[in-house]
Each structure stands twice: as C-alpha cells, then as structure tokens.
Design a protein around this motif. Structure first.
Motif, PDB file in Angstrom:
ATOM      1  N   THR B  13      -3.509  -2.275  17.679  1.00 46.28           N
ATOM      2  CA  THR B  13      -3.859  -3.037  16.477  1.00 46.28           C
ATOM      3  C   THR B  13      -3.771  -2.124  15.258  1.00 46.28           C
ATOM      4  O   THR B  13      -3.673  -0.898  15.395  1.00 46.28           O
ATOM      5  N   LEU B  14      -3.862  -2.725  14.070  1.00 46.09           N
ATOM      6  CA  LEU B  14      -3.805  -1.918  12.851  1.00 46.09           C
ATOM      7  C   LEU B  14      -4.951  -0.901  12.825  1.00 46.09           C
ATOM      8  O   LEU B  14      -4.757   0.252  12.432  1.00 46.09           O
ATOM      9  N   GLU B  15      -6.123  -1.315  13.289  1.00 49.39           N
ATOM     10  CA  GLU B  15      -7.259  -0.392  13.334  1.00 49.39           C
ATOM     11  C   GLU B  15      -6.997   0.758  14.310  1.00 49.39           C
ATOM     12  O   GLU B  15      -7.281   1.923  14.010  1.00 49.39           O
ATOM     13  N   ASP B  16      -6.461   0.422  15.477  1.00 45.68           N
ATOM     14  CA  ASP B  16      -6.104   1.471  16.455  1.00 45.68           C
ATOM     15  C   ASP B  16      -5.171   2.493  15.807  1.00 45.68           C
ATOM     16  O   ASP B  16      -5.313   3.706  15.982  1.00 45.68           O
ATOM     17  N   LYS B  17      -4.206   1.982  15.076  1.00 42.26           N
ATOM     18  CA  LYS B  17      -3.194   2.843  14.475  1.00 42.26           C
ATOM     19  C   LYS B  17      -3.823   3.773  13.439  1.00 42.26           C
ATOM     20  O   LYS B  17      -3.533   4.975  13.404  1.00 42.26           O
ATOM     21  N   LEU B  18      -4.675   3.190  12.584  1.00 42.26           N
ATOM     22  CA  LEU B  18      -5.303   4.014  11.541  1.00 42.26           C
ATOM     23  C   LEU B  18      -6.157   5.108  12.180  1.00 42.26           C
ATOM     24  O   LEU B  18      -6.109   6.273  11.758  1.00 42.26           O
ATOM     25  N   ARG B  19      -6.913   4.749  13.202  1.00 45.38           N
ATOM     26  CA  ARG B  19      -7.775   5.748  13.848  1.00 45.38           C
ATOM     27  C   ARG B  19      -6.934   6.854  14.477  1.00 45.38           C
ATOM     28  O   ARG B  19      -7.270   8.033  14.391  1.00 45.38           O
ATOM     29  N   ALA B  20      -5.822   6.466  15.099  1.00 48.61           N
ATOM     30  CA  ALA B  20      -4.962   7.471  15.736  1.00 48.61           C
ATOM     31  C   ALA B  20      -4.355   8.411  14.697  1.00 48.61           C
ATOM     32  O   ALA B  20      -4.265   9.623  14.913  1.00 48.61           O
ATOM     33  N   CYS B  21      -3.953   7.849  13.551  1.00 45.54           N
ATOM     34  CA  CYS B  21      -3.340   8.685  12.496  1.00 45.54           C
ATOM     35  C   CYS B  21      -4.368   9.679  11.950  1.00 45.54           C
ATOM     36  O   CYS B  21      -4.051  10.848  11.710  1.00 45.54           O
ATOM     37  N   ALA B  22      -5.585   9.185  11.734  1.00 46.34           N
ATOM     38  CA  ALA B  22      -6.630  10.067  11.211  1.00 46.34           C
ATOM     39  C   ALA B  22      -6.941  11.166  12.221  1.00 46.34           C
ATOM     40  O   ALA B  22      -7.049  12.351  11.869  1.00 46.34           O
ATOM     41  N   ALA B  23      -7.060  10.792  13.475  1.00 46.78           N
ATOM     42  CA  ALA B  23      -7.402  11.781  14.509  1.00 46.78           C
ATOM     43  C   ALA B  23      -6.313  12.844  14.622  1.00 46.78           C
ATOM     44  O   ALA B  23      -6.594  14.006  14.911  1.00 46.78           O
ATOM     45  N   ALA B  24      -5.063  12.457  14.396  1.00 43.68           N
ATOM     46  CA  ALA B  24      -3.965  13.425  14.506  1.00 43.68           C
ATOM     47  C   ALA B  24      -3.857  14.295  13.262  1.00 43.68           C
ATOM     48  O   ALA B  24      -3.085  15.256  13.236  1.00 43.68           O
ATOM     49  N   GLY B  25      -4.603  13.951  12.209  1.00 44.41           N
ATOM     50  CA  GLY B  25      -4.628  14.823  11.035  1.00 44.41           C
ATOM     51  C   GLY B  25      -3.712  14.417   9.900  1.00 44.41           C
ATOM     52  O   GLY B  25      -3.453  15.209   8.994  1.00 44.41           O
ATOM     53  N   PHE B  26      -3.190  13.204   9.917  1.00 43.32           N
ATOM     54  CA  PHE B  26      -2.353  12.768   8.801  1.00 43.32           C
ATOM     55  C   PHE B  26      -3.182  12.615   7.528  1.00 43.32           C
ATOM     56  O   PHE B  26      -4.360  12.260   7.579  1.00 43.32           O
ATOM     57  N   ASP B  27      -2.522  12.856   6.380  1.00 41.07           N
ATOM     58  CA  ASP B  27      -3.186  12.640   5.094  1.00 41.07           C
ATOM     59  C   ASP B  27      -3.199  11.157   4.741  1.00 41.07           C
ATOM     60  O   ASP B  27      -4.141  10.673   4.134  1.00 41.07           O
ATOM     61  N   GLY B  28      -2.135  10.443   5.052  1.00 43.01           N
ATOM     62  CA  GLY B  28      -2.054   9.043   4.674  1.00 43.01           C
ATOM     63  C   GLY B  28      -1.184   8.243   5.623  1.00 43.01           C
ATOM     64  O   GLY B  28      -0.636   8.779   6.588  1.00 43.01           O
ATOM     65  N   VAL B  29      -1.093   6.940   5.344  1.00 46.25           N
ATOM     66  CA  VAL B  29      -0.232   6.061   6.139  1.00 46.25           C
ATOM     67  C   VAL B  29       0.507   5.096   5.218  1.00 46.25           C
ATOM     68  O   VAL B  29       0.069   4.818   4.100  1.00 46.25           O
ATOM     69  N   GLU B  30       1.630   4.590   5.726  1.00 46.27           N
ATOM     70  CA  GLU B  30       2.306   3.431   5.139  1.00 46.27           C
ATOM     71  C   GLU B  30       1.850   2.214   5.923  1.00 46.27           C
ATOM     72  O   GLU B  30       1.855   2.233   7.149  1.00 46.27           O
ATOM     73  N   ILE B  31       1.477   1.151   5.231  1.00 45.05           N
ATOM     74  CA  ILE B  31       1.134  -0.094   5.934  1.00 45.05           C
ATOM     75  C   ILE B  31       2.405  -0.926   6.093  1.00 45.05           C
ATOM     76  O   ILE B  31       3.026  -1.364   5.119  1.00 45.05           O
ATOM     77  N   PHE B  32       2.808  -1.115   7.343  1.00 41.13           N
ATOM     78  CA  PHE B  32       3.958  -1.967   7.664  1.00 41.13           C
ATOM     79  C   PHE B  32       3.466  -3.405   7.597  1.00 41.13           C
ATOM     80  O   PHE B  32       2.496  -3.763   8.257  1.00 41.13           O
ATOM     81  N   GLU B  33       4.124  -4.209   6.784  1.00 35.82           N
ATOM     82  CA  GLU B  33       3.607  -5.541   6.458  1.00 35.82           C
ATOM     83  C   GLU B  33       3.182  -6.335   7.692  1.00 35.82           C
ATOM     84  O   GLU B  33       2.113  -6.933   7.732  1.00 35.82           O
ATOM     85  N   GLN B  34       4.042  -6.359   8.707  1.00 37.95           N
ATOM     86  CA  GLN B  34       3.729  -7.201   9.856  1.00 37.95           C
ATOM     87  C   GLN B  34       2.449  -6.775  10.565  1.00 37.95           C
ATOM     88  O   GLN B  34       1.744  -7.606  11.127  1.00 37.95           O
ATOM     89  N   ASP B  35       2.145  -5.485  10.516  1.00 41.02           N
ATOM     90  CA  ASP B  35       0.897  -5.026  11.136  1.00 41.02           C
ATOM     91  C   ASP B  35      -0.315  -5.618  10.431  1.00 41.02           C
ATOM     92  O   ASP B  35      -1.345  -5.880  11.057  1.00 41.02           O
ATOM     93  N   LEU B  36      -0.197  -5.807   9.125  1.00 38.65           N
ATOM     94  CA  LEU B  36      -1.294  -6.441   8.397  1.00 38.65           C
ATOM     95  C   LEU B  36      -1.315  -7.944   8.653  1.00 38.65           C
ATOM     96  O   LEU B  36      -2.376  -8.530   8.879  1.00 38.65           O
ATOM     97  N   VAL B  37      -0.140  -8.580   8.636  1.00 35.79           N
ATOM     98  CA  VAL B  37      -0.069 -10.043   8.796  1.00 35.79           C
ATOM     99  C   VAL B  37      -0.716 -10.479  10.106  1.00 35.79           C
ATOM    100  O   VAL B  37      -1.389 -11.500  10.159  1.00 35.79           O
ATOM    101  N   VAL B  38      -0.532  -9.715  11.161  1.00 36.34           N
ATOM    102  CA  VAL B  38      -1.065 -10.130  12.466  1.00 36.34           C
ATOM    103  C   VAL B  38      -2.512  -9.664  12.671  1.00 36.34           C
ATOM    104  O   VAL B  38      -3.106  -9.953  13.708  1.00 36.34           O
ATOM    105  N   SER B  39      -3.066  -8.957  11.680  1.00 38.25           N
ATOM    106  CA  SER B  39      -4.411  -8.411  11.847  1.00 38.25           C
ATOM    107  C   SER B  39      -5.476  -9.405  11.401  1.00 38.25           C
ATOM    108  O   SER B  39      -5.347 -10.017  10.336  1.00 38.25           O
ATOM    109  N   PRO B  40      -6.549  -9.561  12.173  1.00 34.68           N
ATOM    110  CA  PRO B  40      -7.645 -10.416  11.720  1.00 34.68           C
ATOM    111  C   PRO B  40      -8.503  -9.765  10.635  1.00 34.68           C
ATOM    112  O   PRO B  40      -9.349 -10.424  10.051  1.00 34.68           O
ATOM    113  N   SER B  41      -8.286  -8.475  10.354  1.00 43.34           N
ATOM    114  CA  SER B  41      -9.076  -7.807   9.308  1.00 43.34           C
ATOM    115  C   SER B  41      -8.553  -8.193   7.931  1.00 43.34           C
ATOM    116  O   SER B  41      -7.342  -8.340   7.738  1.00 43.34           O
TER     117      SER B  41
END
Lengths: 606, 606
Positions: B13-41
C-alpha cells in the motif's frame, strides 16, 4: 498428418519426455541431442523404449556449425558428424537436422557450402542417414529458407535435403509461398513453432518465447497450406523453446502440444477447401464442427458452508429455487442468471468457482470435439432420471459443462425444488462474464483450450498493477459477446491457488440494484474517495451522479462506445461477485478500475 | 545529494511504501498517481504520514497527454490539470511531472506545445506548482530531452522547467552531454533508472525491465557527471518499473534502491575527481574505499548432523583440525582450503552453506563500507578471548565474514583443536569458487550487493537447461580471480529454497585426488556414458585419457585458454562439493557440463 515433437519442448528426463509424448498420442519424436547426452540410458535403451511406446524416432538434432569452413575445420567437422551417424544407427534414427553455420563459418560462398554438405552427405549415405539442412534465422551466411534450398540443390546428393522451420521463416518475414517450389521429396523434415508478436532480437525470441501453434501470432495455417500443396507428407514436428514449458509438468505440456496440432490440422483442412486445393498427399483429420457458445447456462460455486454465498445472492436479488432432488446442491436464479451452490462432498471447503455451464448449439458434438482435442472428460454424476450433461475439465481444473441450448431454459432446472421455477425478476439479466485465475505454467494452454474447444477468440491482453505485482488478464470472447471469460495470471506469490475468482452479472439498472443490495446489508468492496476525485478530474462528471457513485461504492468507466458502471462484493473464500451495467454498448471490463479493486481486496485480506 | 524514489518502485500500500522508503533512509519520495488513487487514505493523511516519517514529497506524477492538442482538448486538459493542482496543494507537493504527449497530440509544432505549456504554467503558478516537462522516449512528437528543453525555453515561464530521466535519454542513445547546457534552475527534477541491454521495443523495456543504478548496463556515472556539472542540486530520484520488484517485499527493495544511490554517488564523486571537476553544488557522500577481496578465508557448512559432511571432507583429503574451544564448530583444512562445520544450535538442520569468509586488506574498513551500504550486520558471537570477526548478511541470508588478510593464515585457527594447525597437505590448494542460489525476487539486489560492498565484478551471465527449467548463473569475480562467486536463480519450483549450493575447491592434480577419493569411498555424482561419447565427438580426446575421465566420473572442458577438469560429490542436504583443476589458465566453470550435473542431480533426488 504424422505428428512429432522435439524432446526439448518438455521438462523431465528423456524417459519422462518419451512417455509423455506417447501418452498424448504423438506418432514420433525428435531427439534433442542434449537430452540424450545427459541421460544415463544407452542409445539402445532409448530406441527400445520408443519402440515399446509406439513412437518413431524421427530426427536427431541439432548438428551445428558444419559448412562454410576452411578445410582443416571441415575435416574435424566430418569426424564429429561421423561419430553422430554411428550414434544415430544405434538409436535407429535416419534423419539429422543440420543447422546453417552461426559460429565457425568463414566462407560465404554457396558453392563451397554445397560441396561441403555433399561430402557430409556422402559420409551420411554410408550410414543410411539423411541430412536435413535448415536456415537458422540468425545464420552467419544462410538465414533464408530459399537460400538453404538453393545450397541443397547445388549439393545435389540424394542424402541431402532441407528442413523447414516456421519460426525461422516467419520471424524473419520470409514469404512462405516459395515452399511450394521445393520438390516435396527434398523437404526432409518440417518443424513448427508459433510465437507471440515481440519486438526483440530474433535469437532471444526464439530461445525463450516460442509457443505451440495457435498460442502465438504467426499465420501457421497459410504456412501449412503451402506445405501441403508442395506435396510434403512427412512428419510435422513441434520444436518449442519456452522458459515456462521447460518448468511445467511434461504430461500436460505434451497434451497441450498435441491439441495444437489437431487444431492446426483442422484449420489447414478448412483453409485448403476454401482456397480450392485438390487432392493432397497429406491427410488432415477433421473434428466435429460446432457453433460458438450462445451464452452462460450457469455458474457453480462449491462451498463447504453455503450460507455466505446464499447471503450474497439474496442481497443481489437472487431467489432460491430449492435444492436438487438427489444432491446437496441448490439453485439460485434471477432472470437468465443461474448460480448453483454445491455443498456435495465439500466439507470444510472454502467457497470457490467449480464449474461453468455454457449453452451450445449441439452439446454432444461439442463434447465430442473437446474430447478429440484431448480435453479430460469429467465423470458424470447424474442418476438415471436426471438430465445427462457433458462436461470437460479446463486447464485450471474448472469443470466446463456443455449444455444444449433450449428455449424456455434448461431442462435440468426441473430437478430442483418443486420442479417449476419460482419467478425471480430483478435488474440482473444474465451472467456477463466469468473471471478465472490460471496457474502461470498453463496460461498459454488455457488460451488454446478455450479457443480450440469452444471457439472463443482471444482479445488483446492487458496488465494491471496490484500491490502484489502485475496481473495479466486475457479475455476470451464469443463473437457476439454472449460468452466472455477473463483468464488472469496472478502474481507469483499465489502460485496458481488462493487467488480470488469471480462471476460478473449483467444488470439493466445498476443503481437500483445497488440500493436494494444496500438495504439488504450487502458488504460492498469499499472504493477510496481519491478514486472519485480522480474520476471527476478525468471525466468531469455531473456532481449528483458522482455523489450517487460514491455513496454506493460504484465504479465507472467511459469510452467511445458508451459507459460502464459496476461494483464488487467483498470476497468470500476464493470467490466474489461483480455486477455490471453496459450503457449501451461499452465493450470493455473497466480495466482502469481494476487496480482500485485489487488494492481494496489486498487491504481487505491484509 | 538529496535522494528520492517513486512509490511505483515498491509493492504494498502507499503507507507500506512510505514506511519502507523512510526506513531505508531516503530523503523524499515521488507520489505515483495511481498509488494515491487506490489508497483509502486522504491526501492530508498521506502528507501527515510523510512528515511524521521525515520524508519530503518531492513530485506528483505523472500528468499525461497535455500539450500539442486542439483548443477544445486543451480546455479539458487544463480543467484536469487544475484538479490535480488542488490535490497537490492538499498533499503539500509543489512539483508535477508532465510527460510529453503520447496519445492525444495532433499538432507537432514546438510553438504550440510551448504556448500550451505556458498556459498550464500560468494556472500552476496560482497554486504554487512547478511543472517538470519530460520527453518520454516514445513521445508522439517529443522524445528527445533537448527537444523538451527547447520547448521549455520557448514556454518561458518561471513555473515551467524540465525533468531529466536517464532511461528516456540513454535508452534512445541521446548524448547526455547536452545536460550541461541546460541552466540548473530550469532542471526541476531528475529521475534515474538503469536497465539491462535488451533489444526490444523501448516501451516494454521501460515498463518491465528497469533496474536500480548499477544493476543494468547504462553508464549512469557519466550521466551523473554531466548533471552535477550543470549545477543541479535537486533530488535525484529513482523511478523503476520492474515486474519483479513489484512482487518483492518493499522493505528490501527500498534498501536495495538506497544502496544503488549511495554507490552511484561514490562512483560519481570518483569520476568527477578523475575528470577534474571543480566545486559543484551537489554534495556527494563518499565511502571507505577498500581493496578487492584477496581470496577465500573459509567456507562454513551448518548441519544438525555433521557426520556426512565430515565423511565427504575426509574423502576429499581434508584433515580435521579439531573443534572450537567454546562452540560446536569444527575446522577441516587442506592447504589454503578451510571448511568449518557448524553444528551450533543446528539440531535437525539439513546441511547447507551458511557463511563465507573472505580475506580483505582492511576488515574494519570493509565492514564499515558494507554497513554504510545498508548491509545488515550479523550479530557477533565471539567471546572475549576470541578473534573479533566482522560479518554482514548477503541478500540470500548467507553470512559474509570480512577477515583481515594475514600472512601465515588466519588467527582464528588458534581457537580450534590444540591451537596449532595439523599439517594437511594434498592436491587441493584453496577454495576456487562458491555457488549460491538466490531467491528470484532478489537477484539484482544480490549482484549490486557483491559489486558495491566487495568490489566483485559481474561477468556475462549464462542460462543452463535442467530437467526442471533454465537456471540462470551470474559469476561475480575479483579481478585476479582469487574470489569467484556464482549466483544462480533456480527454477521457480524451488521458490528460493532447497536448491543445492556448493563449494568448489581448486586442485593441482584432479586425477590423483579422484583416485584417493575413490579409495576412500567417495560417492561421485554419476556421469552418463553418452556424455563421454559426445565429449569424444567434440574434442577427439586421447582414448586413454577418455577412459580415465570416464572411470572416475570426471567432467572435461576446453577453450582457447586451456583445459578444465572437474567432478562433483553427491548432494548432502542442500550442499555438495566440486573439485576443479584449471590447466593452466582456463577461466570458465565448465558451463557446457552444467546440464549434465543438473540432470544427474535431478535423477539422484528422483
């Protein structure tokens, strides 16, 4: 038509392969050299096993990199060839495939190649061996079958002929018409392969992506027409390098292979009649011709506990027509949509789609055709006083019932409840489509199965992203759209099982149905708010209509042909239902909405 | 260097992805539109989660098919764009990726495209949004980044800049040098992707086969050099469409991604120094530089019951040096080849390779480097009076020990037996290579891991047929060949476990060793007679030599550099041993013999 297949098409040991080919009904096999090299069996043991199984050994292959070389290399090549001729004598094989040189050729002169092949032919003659020279699509100097044939003509030796391989000819877009100009007695062998349309280098395409005839994009019927008109009457053999087939169970792959040749023979026969070909040397068996399926007769869900499915159907407006008079099976209907809930011998089983009934013009002919195409018959479970139904197993195990189309509905309905259907009106009119997930090892087999046995046509496939990976979806459809089956390959993590399947019902008023369903407590698959914002951005919808969609968890799509409204129920076990409304002639399945469904299902199961 | 990554790279999910990026040490992310469209958040919830995780939201993407259209289409496109600008305000994202039109463009006129982008920029400005216009490699009229930049120049609006994507530039072989001509402030975003060399249509290549930098064939170091010299100092972001990554665990993929950027930054820094670049805006972190590994220190087999491994090692001429003074671990050696049998906490465990020790010039620096490259440290198990060893886990779970190279052998040997090695001479001299099977979801990760942490170089990969499917094998090698690791992807049926791995020992006299082993009762992997006939046909071997090979189950290969003799033991649990003799400088691994081994192992496990 004499059928043959190269052992490289299949997984397992050489013995496994031979047994699978015999069981599938092949007349003969090509021995792929490496399969013999890695086998602990002696050549004599392989020869004896083939004989015992009733298989001829038609070809030893491949011999590589022979011609167009300097004299010292030639001497070594002749020594190497002679060792293989001795081996072929022990195997009892009289034809060897000689591929055009890809690696060691340094002389691009037809006269030299022909003279060297002639010398090879003279040696071969001493062993009673015939050489079938083939142009590989990526040969160093020879890559065109007409070029290979000119060299064979120049070689002018009775033991030197040519081998035609549809992949090497059609992948390079050589015109196969020229096959008719080759004297039939000089075509020593024919290999057939199909392939999907892929824009990649021809070597990778050939080594990894070949498929059986009818599973790809090549026009093999026209190819076969030229071959038959040439007067060729030798083996027609499959040589398929495919990464997936190499991993699949060899018995199944062999059946898939045989089915492809039976279907191709039928299509070739029809093609020859249409193009007015007269007597031909090759006999082409034909099959009972049957019309396309006319519609869905029923869908069956098997479930240890039928209660959850009953509830869903009730919420969708279905009426129970009662239980079967001799089995733990009940029938639910709404107009022309019929769902059977089967709890016979199903204790503890999660709900899942177990069978599909299709209306066909002639059920006996359709079943006979399917069986001749190597489909597995499903044992009948009917009693003396019950309707006799014909059924075969699809590659994924789903039972396909072939039902005689009857005006006034199927006769078997009388076996349920009080024998007379209870009126069950409502906006659902019929089954629109059924969506079945396929094991990844058997996807091409499934497409060919539905095409050849039922006459469904594959539509362009789509790939849909899900939180667990891409899902590939391939719709098979009757020409009027009355029967539509969507075949999916699920992400690997499912390994062919546990991925939910569904039945979609056609509906004349989706909004009304959804309201009834809400009132009856249906658990809709929840659709995220972001989806409706994006929908509005894309289509600029009427705000009231958008609110209706959003309040009811309805999905929407639009194209040049019309509009599409649909919703999904939550999943029960391995099955869920969809209801769709096509306004009026939208032809798709709401593919842009599929990622929304997949993400919602992922969350629901998470 | 600010690191970023597109959410489409990862599964979940989009939340899973954000948590994984943060844990790996990324500074930021690009939000891919479809990941947001399918998200209940809601967008606000996503914005808040990112903030909580310390991630910036760098880009909203993609906006498609905007420019080069008729006026009525443009009006609808502007409406669509404005809806997305509002959404971006809610997300708190100020940059949008606008891809060159692939579908709806009908006007191939730069002035029109520029004027339309300018109008989009004017609307965007009202929302504080910047547009990063990017040439897709398959754009209708615009497919070259210099062309996209010319249109941006013409548009001449502060909110319209360009986005550079290494895939779209390098796949079409555009020269990236021109990047330096673009003013840094007009480069609004940079996306990086690598890809293997594949000859297929660029769209399929892009959508399915992209990999992280260093896992493919693109020269991203030179690309980065141009980018840094341009003065760009914004995010460097990964946008990788890959069928396998989509199915893999997102936490691991994110770590793999981060490792690729850390390594690329290091390589770029070295490249800039070498090419004499002065001060640059972008800061590039560096890593402890370490020399290549100098050799194998040891191989460890973990086994619940050590007896079968003991027997194999004895038969191969190894001597037991005794057990460890504090653990259930014993050491077997023969010259420089050391094998540890570890039965510590291994009750019931089938034998398998659990660890590899490598000699490195500076163990502490090597371990520090590996950890900075996101390798997982293996908890130390040594006691106060024992040698402290640095170890990290490889992507397949094998523990990699980084050992200080010492003249006179490793110090840890003193912890075994009586503390002084028992002489153990014999023809085996060292570990030649280790062959480890990799989970198919993590193969690219493994290649990058060994390259970046240890400095091993990938060699061209080969595919080997087996009765269960193709096995892909990728050798990673130190430049002098002292360390060679072969990474295999096993057929799917193994799903990453249970596929046998092996340790190969280098030997100075294979025939003598094989004879000793026969006398000691070694179970050789049996080699079929057909293999020796084929060997003779191919190489025309001396009959006496051929008999020796055949009698001892030895395999043989030859190339321009020399000869290769080898044999395999039978498999115990998930491990077997190979012994090889290189005469004198044969560089391969007997690839033509691999199918023989795989078929024999298949039969043995029957």
């Amino acid at each position: 038509m004499r059928t043959s297949i190269a052992t490289v098409c299949l997984s397992g040991t050489l013995e496994d392969k031979l047994r699978a080919c015999a069981a599938a009904g092949f007349d003969g096999v090509e021995i792929f050299e490496q399969d013999l090299v890695v086998s602990p069996s002696t050549p004599e043991q392989i020869r004896d096993l083939a004989q015992e199984l009733g298989l001829t050994l038609d070809l030893y292959q491949p011999f590589r990199d022979f011609e167009g070389v300097e004299e010292d290399v030639l001497a070594d090549n002749l020594r190497r060839a002679e060792a293989k001729f001795r081996l072929m004598n022990r195997l009892g094989i009289d034809t060897m495939l000689v591929c055009s040189n890809v690696a060691t050729a340094t002389i691009g002169d037809d006269a030299v190649a022909a003279a060297q092949l002639r010398r090879m032919g003279e040696t071969a003659a001493r062993y009673g061996v015939r050489l079938a020279y083939e142009a590989l699509a990526w040969g160093r100097y020879v890559s065109d079958f007409e070029h290979a044939w000119r060299i064979v003509e120049l070689a002018d030796h009775p033991n030197v002929g040519t081998c035609l391989d549809s992949f090497h000819i059609l992948s390079r877009r050589w015109n196969p018409e020229a096959i008719e100009k080759i004297p039939a007695e000089k075509i020593f062998f024919v290999q057939l392969a199909d392939a999907p349309e892929l824009s990649m280098d021809v070597l990778s395409w050939s080594r990894h992506y070949r498929v059986f005839p009818g599973e790809g994009a090549f026009d093999l019927v026209t190819f076969m027409g030229h071959l038959v008109r040439s007067g060729y009457n030798g083996p027609v053999s499959l040589e398929i390098f495919n990464d997936v087939f190499r991993q699949a169970a060899e018995e199944r792959t062999a059946v898939d292979a045989m089915r492809s040749l039976i279907r191709l023979a039928e299509q070739t026969s029809i093609h020859l009649q249409e193009t007015g070909a007269g007597e031909t040397a090759m006999e082409l068996s034909t099959l009972p011709g049957v019309g396309e399926p006319l519609g869905f007769n029923f869908a069956e869900v098997k479930a240890g506990d039928p209660e959850t499915i009953r509830t869903l159907l009730y919420q969708l407006g279905f009426t129970c027509q009662g239980t079967h008079r001799s089995k733990a099976v009940e029938l639910w209907t709404q107009n022309g949509a019929r769902v059977i809930i089967n709890s016979q011998n199903a204790r503890g089983l999660e709900p899942g789609i177990s069978a599909i009934g299709l209306d066909v013009p002639d059920a006996l002919a359709a079943a006979s055709r399917a069986l001749q195409l190597k489909a597995t018959a499903v044992p009948r479970r009917s009693q003396a006083n019950e309707e006799v139904l014909q059924a075969v197993a699809a590659p994924d195990g789903t039972e396909i019932f072939l039902c005689e189309a009857e005006s006034g509905g199927p006769g078997w309905i009388r076996e349920f409840g009080r024998g007379a259907p209870v009126p069950a009106a409502g906006p659902i009119t019929a089954v629109d489509h059924v969506n079945l997930s396929q094991p990844w090892q058997h996807f091409d087999e499934a497409v060919l199965f539905y095409e050849s046995t039922l006459g469904l046509t594959p539509r362009p496939s789509v790939e849909v992203p899900s939180p667990m990976g891409l899902v590939r979806s391939q719709v098979m459809r009757s020409s009027d759209g009355a029967v539509r089956m969507a075949l999916n390959i699920a992400p690997m993590v499912f390994d062919g099982s546990g991925y939910p399947q569904h039945v979609a019902f056609a509906c004349s008023d989706l909004v009304a149905l959804a309201r009834t369903a809400v009132a009856r407590g249906l658990q809709f698959l929840p659709v995220p708010g972001n989806y409706y914002e994006d929908l509005d951005a894309r289509f600029g919808l009427d705000p009231e209509f958008l609110t209706v969609l959003k309040d009811l968890n309805l999905l929407y799509d639009r194209d040049a042909d019309g509009e599409f409204l649909h919703f999904y129920t939550s999943t029960v076990g391995n099955v869920f239902f969809e209801v769709v409304e096509r306004r009026p002639s939208y032809e798709g399945y709401g593919a842009p909405n599929a990622p929304v469904r997949l993400a919602a299902q992922y969350l629901a199961n998470g």
